[in-house]
Design an enzyme around this catalytic site. Sequence first.
Site, PDB file in Angstrom:
ATOM      1  N   ASN A  75      -4.265   7.515   6.554  1.00 41.21           N
ATOM      2  CA  ASN A  75      -4.304   7.180   5.132  1.00 41.21           C
ATOM      3  C   ASN A  75      -5.410   8.019   4.516  1.00 41.21           C
ATOM      4  O   ASN A  75      -6.564   7.922   4.924  1.00 41.21           O
ATOM      5  CB  ASN A  75      -4.594   5.684   4.940  1.00 41.21           C
ATOM      6  CG  ASN A  75      -4.844   5.327   3.489  1.00 41.21           C
ATOM      7  OD1 ASN A  75      -4.272   5.928   2.582  1.00 41.21           O
ATOM      8  ND2 ASN A  75      -5.698   4.341   3.259  1.00 41.21           N
ATOM      9  N   TRP A  86       2.719   6.106   1.301  1.00 39.66           N
ATOM     10  CA  TRP A  86       2.763   6.502  -0.112  1.00 39.66           C
ATOM     11  C   TRP A  86       2.542   8.006  -0.107  1.00 39.66           C
ATOM     12  O   TRP A  86       1.454   8.492   0.183  1.00 39.66           O
ATOM     13  CB  TRP A  86       1.679   5.779  -0.912  1.00 39.66           C
ATOM     14  CG  TRP A  86       1.662   6.169  -2.355  1.00 39.66           C
ATOM     15  CD1 TRP A  86       0.928   7.156  -2.938  1.00 39.66           C
ATOM     16  CD2 TRP A  86       2.425   5.578  -3.409  1.00 39.66           C
ATOM     17  NE1 TRP A  86       1.176   7.206  -4.281  1.00 39.66           N
ATOM     18  CE2 TRP A  86       2.082   6.257  -4.600  1.00 39.66           C
ATOM     19  CE3 TRP A  86       3.353   4.539  -3.468  1.00 39.66           C
ATOM     20  CZ2 TRP A  86       2.649   5.928  -5.830  1.00 39.66           C
ATOM     21  CZ3 TRP A  86       3.909   4.218  -4.691  1.00 39.66           C
ATOM     22  CH2 TRP A  86       3.554   4.899  -5.849  1.00 39.66           C
ATOM     23  N   GLU A 138      -5.281   3.008 -26.061  1.00 44.03           N
ATOM     24  CA  GLU A 138      -5.109   2.390 -24.746  1.00 44.03           C
ATOM     25  C   GLU A 138      -5.815   1.039 -24.680  1.00 44.03           C
ATOM     26  O   GLU A 138      -5.306   0.090 -24.094  1.00 44.03           O
ATOM     27  CB  GLU A 138      -5.625   3.328 -23.655  1.00 44.03           C
ATOM     28  CG  GLU A 138      -5.501   2.807 -22.246  1.00 44.03           C
ATOM     29  CD  GLU A 138      -4.075   2.529 -21.803  1.00 44.03           C
ATOM     30  OE1 GLU A 138      -3.905   1.852 -20.770  1.00 44.03           O
ATOM     31  OE2 GLU A 138      -3.126   2.982 -22.473  1.00 44.03           O
ATOM     32  N   LYS A 162       6.870  -3.001 -14.293  1.00 44.04           N
ATOM     33  CA  LYS A 162       6.064  -1.846 -13.911  1.00 44.04           C
ATOM     34  C   LYS A 162       6.749  -0.534 -14.266  1.00 44.04           C
ATOM     35  O   LYS A 162       6.113   0.409 -14.713  1.00 44.04           O
ATOM     36  CB  LYS A 162       5.777  -1.890 -12.406  1.00 44.04           C
ATOM     37  CG  LYS A 162       4.767  -0.852 -11.934  1.00 44.04           C
ATOM     38  CD  LYS A 162       3.388  -1.133 -12.482  1.00 44.04           C
ATOM     39  CE  LYS A 162       2.374  -0.110 -12.063  1.00 44.04           C
ATOM     40  NZ  LYS A 162       1.102  -0.258 -12.783  1.00 44.04           N
ATOM     41  N   ARG A 184       0.812  -1.218   0.000  1.00 46.04           N
ATOM     42  CA  ARG A 184       0.000   0.000   0.000  1.00 46.04           C
ATOM     43  C   ARG A 184       0.847   1.271   0.000  1.00 46.04           C
ATOM     44  O   ARG A 184       0.302   2.379  -0.133  1.00 46.04           O
ATOM     45  CB  ARG A 184      -0.924   0.006   1.216  1.00 46.04           C
ATOM     46  CG  ARG A 184      -1.909  -1.144   1.262  1.00 46.04           C
ATOM     47  CD  ARG A 184      -2.836  -1.022   2.455  1.00 46.04           C
ATOM     48  NE  ARG A 184      -3.676   0.161   2.342  1.00 46.04           N
ATOM     49  CZ  ARG A 184      -4.853   0.189   1.728  1.00 46.04           C
ATOM     50  NH1 ARG A 184      -5.328  -0.899   1.167  1.00 46.04           N
ATOM     51  NH2 ARG A 184      -5.567   1.292   1.679  1.00 46.04           N
ATOM     52  N   HIS A 241      -7.575   3.536 -45.249  1.00 46.65           N
ATOM     53  CA  HIS A 241      -6.314   3.720 -45.974  1.00 46.65           C
ATOM     54  C   HIS A 241      -5.351   2.570 -45.692  1.00 46.65           C
ATOM     55  O   HIS A 241      -4.182   2.790 -45.372  1.00 46.65           O
ATOM     56  CB  HIS A 241      -5.697   5.068 -45.618  1.00 46.65           C
ATOM     57  CG  HIS A 241      -6.563   6.226 -45.989  1.00 46.65           C
ATOM     58  ND1 HIS A 241      -6.604   6.771 -47.253  1.00 46.65           N
ATOM     59  CD2 HIS A 241      -7.471   6.915 -45.241  1.00 46.65           C
ATOM     60  CE1 HIS A 241      -7.475   7.759 -47.275  1.00 46.65           C
ATOM     61  NE2 HIS A 241      -8.019   7.870 -46.069  1.00 46.65           N
TER      62      HIS A 241
END
Length: 591
Positions: free
Chosen positions: A103, A77, A469, A586, A30, A492
């Site tokens: 948090n 974090w 994406e 990552k 976390r 095209h």
Amino acid sequence: MCGIIGIISTRESKRLAELVVSCLNRLEYRGYDSVGVASLSDTVLEVRKAKGTVEEVIKKKNIKEMSGYAFLGHTRWATHGPPTDYNAHPHTDCGNSIAVIHNGTIRNFKELKDELQTLGHKFKSETDTEVIPHLIEEYMKRGMESFQAFKSAIRTIQGSYAVLAIIKGERRIFFAKRDNPLVIGLGDDKTFIASDIPSFLPYTRKVIVIADGEIGYVTPNNVYIEDENGNPVDVISRIKIIDWDASSASKEGYPHFMLKEIHENPIAIKDTISGLLNDIDRVKEIAEEIRNAERIIVTAAGTSYHAGLYFSLLLARRGYTVMPLVASEYHSVRAKKGDIVLAISQSGETLDVKMGIRKFKEEGAKIIALTNVIESDIARESDYKLYMRAGPEIGVAATKTFTSELVSLKFLHSVVERESLDYLEKAHEIVRNVITETEGFAKKIGEELANKNNIYYLGRGLGVPLAMEGALKIKEIAYIHAEAYPAGESKHGPIALIEKGFPVIFINTGELVDELEKNLQEMKARGATTYSINVNERLNFSDNEIVIKSDGRLAEIIIAPIVQLIAYYAAVRRGYDPDKPRNLAKTVTVE
């Protein structure tokens, strides 16, 4: 997103320090930029904390040598203030009698900090969290007993939070929750309270999940909870026995982190918008730089490039000279004084992006960074920095961080154009409802696509980055070859591959619908199986469709989790682990 843990026992022991360390290790996913622990005994409240991983800080600060009957532990974090020793949690009041871990995001912390400083409170960090222990201290100075002071402090703050507090002289851990998870674990002679169940799962399977707006305290063998109206809650009726294993519990019941993180899109959106509103003066300063720039270069890689392309299209429509640039091609562009470079990187460590901004800075450009990791290399090396605050993302394929990038860039564009930001206020609720309403349809489409070898994703205008994406997601986790094009470009060359049953997914954001519909009919005439994801205006004749009625200004943000879900369910049907796609990492730190 941070990890928090509290433990309170009937007796003082160093054993509790070992339990806290064990819990923090299971919470580290976390947040992992700094760690801290507070211990409370009859006479001493002690805090040890530092920047670094759990393993590094435990050794550096000799955490296992701490002793007490109550402990708080936090793995951070960063959202306000860079990852440093002094910004690490827990935070204390002026008298070092109150320790708090948190948090979430406190929207009004600047105003509260200013007010508390005028009252004589001394702050030691740059975090929003530190206002909480000072608020508790201030209310206790005014004669309130500890729990009343804690409740008053919580009522004063605005934003999202899961808060734990200990106060010298009290054998209680106080808690409050809004929008961020908090769960109690009931042991034989101790009580746990944490961000999630797996942190304490080896020690108890008896839990109470705290609901939004609830507040209370735990002792070694008692739990007291009030609802947001101040009414006591029947605790006994809330006790549940968990039969998960630790691995399943860390995913909060989801089979994969990727699916969990797709469902975290709404809270990521809310936290991103909240953070940008707190930093509105900085956003306005950046917006002014963009308005005055001779040229804007938007550089990023992978998913972040698609977000950057979206922002580039928004600016280009307003007449700005803007260049979207795949980061690895930085050597093909020469910057100059008067240019602004917007560098987008979830990790803030992407090597291609770093090398590009260093070159462009040497050539005289100013650099703006948009990252998810506070004080990462790219943020530190930039002239201006913005943070998206999506929280850590475990799955390799970007999901909530992409949506958070879109929201950040949409927010910035609105400030550039001096538009009202009111339309973003309910964005998180809209996306939450969209995920609930469309997941079944997305699953059906994903499972059908799992049997295909090739797919086209087509869009027009602002739908093109979403098509790109969508194609990237299904390539990287389901290993299905997919390509994205502006729908008009499909005539095209790409249309030559169309044959009976070839799947084509149309991204319809509600603009250029007539043109997009013509492209769909061209594909159907050649035997394609067509799918459409539509906001407000549907495409006629699509074989399969998802239609969302909502605020068209949020179309791209609405569509993002749907293409993520389609890719996820395609990967699962094919038997692949979407959290760990082959050959991918990552953070890409190689050329």
